[in-house]
Design an enzyme around this catalytic site. Structure first.
Site, mmCIF file in Angstrom:
data_model
loop_
_atom_site.group_PDB
_atom_site.id
_atom_site.type_symbol
_atom_site.label_atom_id
_atom_site.label_comp_id
_atom_site.label_asym_id
_atom_site.label_seq_id
_atom_site.Cartn_x
_atom_site.Cartn_y
_atom_site.Cartn_z
ATOM 1 N N CYS A 1 -8.312 -48.696 -18.258
ATOM 2 C CA CYS A 1 -8.411 -47.374 -17.653
ATOM 3 C C CYS A 1 -7.551 -47.374 -16.390
ATOM 4 C CB CYS A 1 -9.854 -47.027 -17.308
ATOM 5 S SG CYS A 1 -10.057 -45.248 -17.055
ATOM 6 N N LYS B 1 -19.384 -41.962 -23.480
ATOM 7 C CA LYS B 1 -19.490 -42.284 -22.057
ATOM 8 C C LYS B 1 -19.798 -40.991 -21.317
ATOM 9 C CE LYS B 1 -16.908 -44.269 -18.192
ATOM 10 N NZ LYS B 1 -15.674 -44.975 -17.813
ATOM 11 N N ARG C 1 -18.350 -47.713 -8.562
ATOM 12 C CA ARG C 1 -17.207 -47.072 -7.903
ATOM 13 C C ARG C 1 -16.962 -47.677 -6.526
ATOM 14 N NH1 ARG C 1 -17.971 -40.878 -10.231
ATOM 15 N NH2 ARG C 1 -17.759 -41.517 -12.407
ATOM 16 N N LYS D 1 -22.813 -45.411 -23.006
ATOM 17 C CA LYS D 1 -22.842 -45.731 -21.587
ATOM 18 C C LYS D 1 -23.228 -44.506 -20.779
ATOM 19 C CE LYS D 1 -19.745 -47.087 -17.957
ATOM 20 N NZ LYS D 1 -18.390 -47.256 -17.544
HETATM 21 C C1 PBG Z 1 -13.848 -46.784 -15.311
HETATM 22 C C2 PBG Z 1 -15.194 -47.356 -15.509
HETATM 23 C C3 PBG Z 1 -16.389 -46.980 -14.862
HETATM 24 C C4 PBG Z 1 -17.364 -47.862 -15.332
HETATM 25 C C5 PBG Z 1 -16.760 -48.724 -16.243
HETATM 26 N N1 PBG Z 1 -15.409 -48.376 -16.349
HETATM 27 C C6 PBG Z 1 -16.647 -45.992 -13.812
HETATM 28 C C7 PBG Z 1 -16.430 -44.566 -14.068
HETATM 29 O O1 PBG Z 1 -16.158 -44.101 -15.169
HETATM 30 O O2 PBG Z 1 -16.536 -43.854 -13.069
HETATM 31 C C8 PBG Z 1 -18.802 -47.868 -14.894
HETATM 32 C C9 PBG Z 1 -19.481 -49.178 -14.964
HETATM 33 C C10 PBG Z 1 -20.751 -49.271 -14.197
HETATM 34 O O3 PBG Z 1 -21.201 -48.323 -13.519
HETATM 35 O O4 PBG Z 1 -21.337 -50.357 -14.243
HETATM 36 N N2 PBG Z 1 -13.444 -45.820 -16.205
HETATM 37 ZN ZN ZN Z 2 -11.497 -44.685 -15.505
#
Ligand code: PBG
Ligand code: ZN
Length: 324
Positions: free
Chosen positions: A120, A195, A205, A248
């Protein structure tokens, strides 16, 4: 049969009886341990909102991966906080980047460990969104091209599984196409299929320094109100070539895990996210909850709902308990 002829308590009377009728069990092999990488060497800095989790330089990450592997945890997923960010997140496809370096180092030291790279851009962009921004919106197709670049860079470094996490339309197909086009047909895809735009990502974050500067991720991540849409997303990702589908967060979405498990025959992963971990830790540190028991009950619930594997910050703690 009915009470008093049938008495369910007969088979609950001692631990051996209970163990004989136990329907769900946990094993360290169920866990995938997330690692947060940073530059430098000798760095192991605790993440304030995630006690017991660290920002790690590659050398320290390898040490922790070895510890996990020795506890029977077969896999790690890698995230990085790059030194340089820009508007498109180009550091993500730097062959000498932190994730690429860590993939090579872990595979060298622990060849059998299954290494997953989260692919990502939010950690890599200066605006913190999961791709390229055009006219104030996440530009889907421009971001897919960059996703293919990053995917190939992880594949070249020797990754076993890539996990596109940006919730872009077509992200699994683009990943598969990039891999197959360069003869990486053995690299698997774990798709972040369902997600949700969740407040439970807060601590992550902080850990990965990837909160969006403006706005939020509701334009690409799913609305927590939707269940049927999760099945649509999963169906799309399977058609595009997903090998594993993910839900997720996990705990507030057990219904989603269960419905996918009943409809789909692919392996399912649940991401037990940062906020879920932080809540358990915080309660335990205050003396308000029994950490070990709440952790195991939560992980068991994810597995019972139908997930085959859990991405979890509890991996080491849980594996230690299971090996006792
Ligand atoms: C990035 C990503 C995120 C998480 C995993 N990959 C954060 C988001 O989408 O803001 C969250 C993982 C967690 O909170 O443990 N795309
Ligand atoms: Zn991301």
């Amino acid at each position: 049969m009915q009470y008093p002829d049938y008495r369910p308590r007969r088979l609950r009377r001692n631990e051996n009886l209970r163990s004989m009728i136990r329907e769900t069990t946990l094993s360290p092999a169920d866990f995938i341990y997330p690692l947060f990488l940073v530059g430098g060497t000798g760095v192991k800095k605790e993440i304030p909102s995630m006690p017991g989790q660290y920002n790690l330089s590659v050398d320290k990450a390898v040490e922790l991966a070895e510890e996990a592997y020795e506890l029977g945890i077969p896999s790690v997923i890698l995230f990085a906080i790059p030194e340089a960010k820009d508007s498109v997140g180009s550091e993500a496809w730097n062959d000498k980047g932190i994730v690429q370096t860590a993939i090579r180092a872990i595979k060298r030291q622990i060849p059998k460990m299954v290494v997953i790279a989260d692919s990502c851009f939010c950690e890599y962009t200066d605006h913190g969104h999961c791709g390229v921004i055009t006219k104030g919106e996440l530009d889907n197709d421009a971001s897919l091209e960059n996703l293919q670049r990053a995917t190939l860079s992880y594949a070249k470094a020797g990754v076993d599984i890539v996990a596109p996490s940006g919730m872009l339309d077509g992200f699994v197909g683009a990943t598969r196409e990039a891999l197959d086009g360069q003869a990486y047909d053995q690299v698997a895809i774990m798709a972040y299929s369902a997600k949700y735009a969740s407040a439970y990502y807060g601590p992550f974050r902080d850990a990965a320094d990837c909160a969006p500067q403006d706005g939020d991720r509701r334009g690409y991540q799913m609305d927590p109100a939707n269940a049927r849409e999760a099945l649509r997303e999963v169906t799309l990702d399977i058609a595009e070539g997903a090998d594993i589908v993910m839900v997720k967060p996990a705990l507030a979405y057990l219904d989603i895990i269960q419905s996918i498990a009943s409809e789909i025959d692919l392996p399912i992963a649940a991401y037990n996210v940062s906020g879920e971990y932080a809540m358990v830790k915080a309660a335990a540190l205050n003396g308000w909850a029994d950490y070990d028991r709440v952790m195991m009950e939560n992980l068991l619930a994810m597995k019972r709902a139908g997930s085959d594997m859990m991405l979890t910050y509890h991996a080491l703690d849980a594996a230690r308990l299971l090996s006792r």
